[in-house]
Design a protein around this motif. Structure first.
Motif, short mmCIF file in Angstrom:
data_model
loop_
_atom_site.label_atom_id
_atom_site.label_comp_id
_atom_site.label_asym_id
_atom_site.label_seq_id
_atom_site.Cartn_x
_atom_site.Cartn_y
_atom_site.Cartn_z
N LEU A 167 54.96 13.09 25.59
CA LEU A 167 54.85 12.57 26.91
C LEU A 167 53.58 12.92 27.43
O LEU A 167 53.24 14.16 27.42
CB LEU A 167 56.05 13.03 27.90
CG LEU A 167 57.20 12.54 27.78
CD1 LEU A 167 58.44 13.50 28.80
CD2 LEU A 167 57.75 11.15 27.54
N ARG A 168 52.70 11.91 27.64
CA ARG A 168 51.29 12.36 28.10
C ARG A 168 51.10 11.59 29.62
O ARG A 168 51.46 10.34 29.68
CB ARG A 168 50.22 11.73 27.31
CG ARG A 168 49.08 11.96 27.74
CD ARG A 168 47.75 11.20 26.68
NE ARG A 168 46.66 11.64 27.16
CZ ARG A 168 45.67 11.03 26.79
NH1 ARG A 168 45.65 10.24 25.66
NH2 ARG A 168 44.46 11.23 27.07
N LEU A 169 51.12 12.49 30.67
CA LEU A 169 51.42 12.05 32.05
C LEU A 169 50.29 12.33 32.84
O LEU A 169 49.70 13.27 32.71
CB LEU A 169 52.44 12.51 32.82
CG LEU A 169 53.96 12.67 32.03
CD1 LEU A 169 54.88 13.20 32.59
CD2 LEU A 169 54.49 10.98 31.81
N ALA A 170 49.73 11.64 33.95
CA ALA A 170 49.02 11.84 34.65
C ALA A 170 49.71 12.03 36.04
O ALA A 170 50.48 11.24 36.54
CB ALA A 170 48.07 10.47 34.88
N ALA A 171 49.40 13.10 36.94
CA ALA A 171 50.17 13.40 37.94
C ALA A 171 49.58 13.56 39.25
O ALA A 171 48.03 13.71 39.28
CB ALA A 171 50.67 14.78 38.02
N ARG A 172 50.05 12.95 40.24
CA ARG A 172 49.40 12.94 41.74
C ARG A 172 50.20 14.05 42.54
O ARG A 172 51.75 14.07 42.56
CB ARG A 172 49.58 11.66 42.60
CG ARG A 172 48.60 10.58 41.87
CD ARG A 172 48.90 9.42 42.76
NE ARG A 172 50.26 9.11 43.27
CZ ARG A 172 50.93 8.04 42.86
NH1 ARG A 172 50.58 7.33 41.86
NH2 ARG A 172 52.21 8.22 43.25
N ARG A 173 49.68 14.72 43.23
CA ARG A 173 50.46 16.06 43.99
C ARG A 173 50.15 16.09 45.27
O ARG A 173 49.10 15.78 45.74
CB ARG A 173 50.11 17.34 43.33
CG ARG A 173 50.38 17.45 41.80
CD ARG A 173 49.72 18.95 41.22
NE ARG A 173 49.77 18.63 39.90
CZ ARG A 173 50.69 19.35 38.85
NH1 ARG A 173 51.41 20.07 39.93
NH2 ARG A 173 50.33 19.42 37.86
N GLN A 174 51.14 16.41 46.06
CA GLN A 174 51.01 16.73 47.52
C GLN A 174 51.51 18.04 48.11
O GLN A 174 52.63 18.53 47.48
CB GLN A 174 51.78 15.77 48.30
CG GLN A 174 51.17 14.30 48.36
CD GLN A 174 52.11 13.21 48.88
OE1 GLN A 174 53.28 13.33 49.22
NE2 GLN A 174 51.35 12.31 49.43
N GLY A 175 50.78 18.72 48.62
CA GLY A 175 51.35 20.19 48.98
C GLY A 175 50.16 21.03 48.91
O GLY A 175 49.05 20.92 49.17
N LEU A 176 50.41 22.49 48.45
CA LEU A 176 49.34 23.49 48.43
C LEU A 176 49.81 24.18 47.23
O LEU A 176 50.67 25.03 47.11
CB LEU A 176 49.44 24.31 49.60
CG LEU A 176 48.32 25.33 49.60
CD1 LEU A 176 46.93 24.82 49.36
CD2 LEU A 176 48.39 26.46 51.00
N GLN A 177 49.11 23.87 46.02
CA GLN A 177 49.52 24.55 44.63
C GLN A 177 48.32 24.58 43.64
O GLN A 177 47.49 23.43 44.01
CB GLN A 177 50.75 23.49 44.26
CG GLN A 177 51.39 24.41 42.79
CD GLN A 177 52.51 23.41 42.40
OE1 GLN A 177 52.67 22.54 42.51
NE2 GLN A 177 53.46 24.48 41.89
#
Length: 149
Positions: A125-135
């Motif tokens: 699996l090759r994924l692009a990620a969008r993140r929300q938070g503090l990490q």
């Protein structure tokens, strides 16, 4: 000092694992499906994640579960990832244990990253990620993917 050493070891492991994965992207063959995942991640060096999503394969959609533990993450975030599945010969081959390589960041509503997962059945699996938070994430995880009943 221990945290710096653990971070250095995580980075070294990631680079050793990521180099073949990135080079392999050219030889994965044709896409065999797509996947979208939504999960929550939290960690302080060690990390955990739980969530679910959808596999789209041969004109059908299948709900999936995703969970894992790993190294190389500080903070917490909500991640929405989507991308391409390679090497899936039948639907059942998606379920099982994966090695996940990840890198990314999140500050508030802004955040990006990429994720590579591969299992012992040859599914990648090759994924692009969008993140929300503090990490901040840079490391490797063990991930289990299953089908919802």
């Amino acid at each position: 000092m221990t945290t710096i050493r653990q971070t250095a070891v995580s980075l070294a492991a990631f680079l050793m694992l990521a180099s073949p994965a990135m080079a392999q992207s050219r030889s994965l063959g044709p896409a065999t499906g797509t996947v979208s995942i939504e999960q929550v991640q939290a960690g302080f060096v060690a990390s955990g994640e739980v969530g679910g999503g959808t596999l789209r394969y041969r004109g059908h959609s299948y709900p999936i579960t995703v969970g894992g533990i790993g190294l190389g993450s500080i903070g917490a975030s909500r991640t929405v990832a989507s991308g391409t599945v390679y090497g899936l010969k039948n639907r059942a081959d998606l379920a099982g244990a994966y090695v996940q390589l990840k890198e990314g960041w999140a500050v508030g509503n802004q955040g990006r990253g990429s994720v590579w997962l591969q299992n012992d059945k040859g599914v990648t699996l090759r994924l692009a990620a969008r993140r929300q938070g503090l990490q901040l994430s840079l490391g490797a995880d063990g991930v289990l993917i299953g089908f919802k009943q």
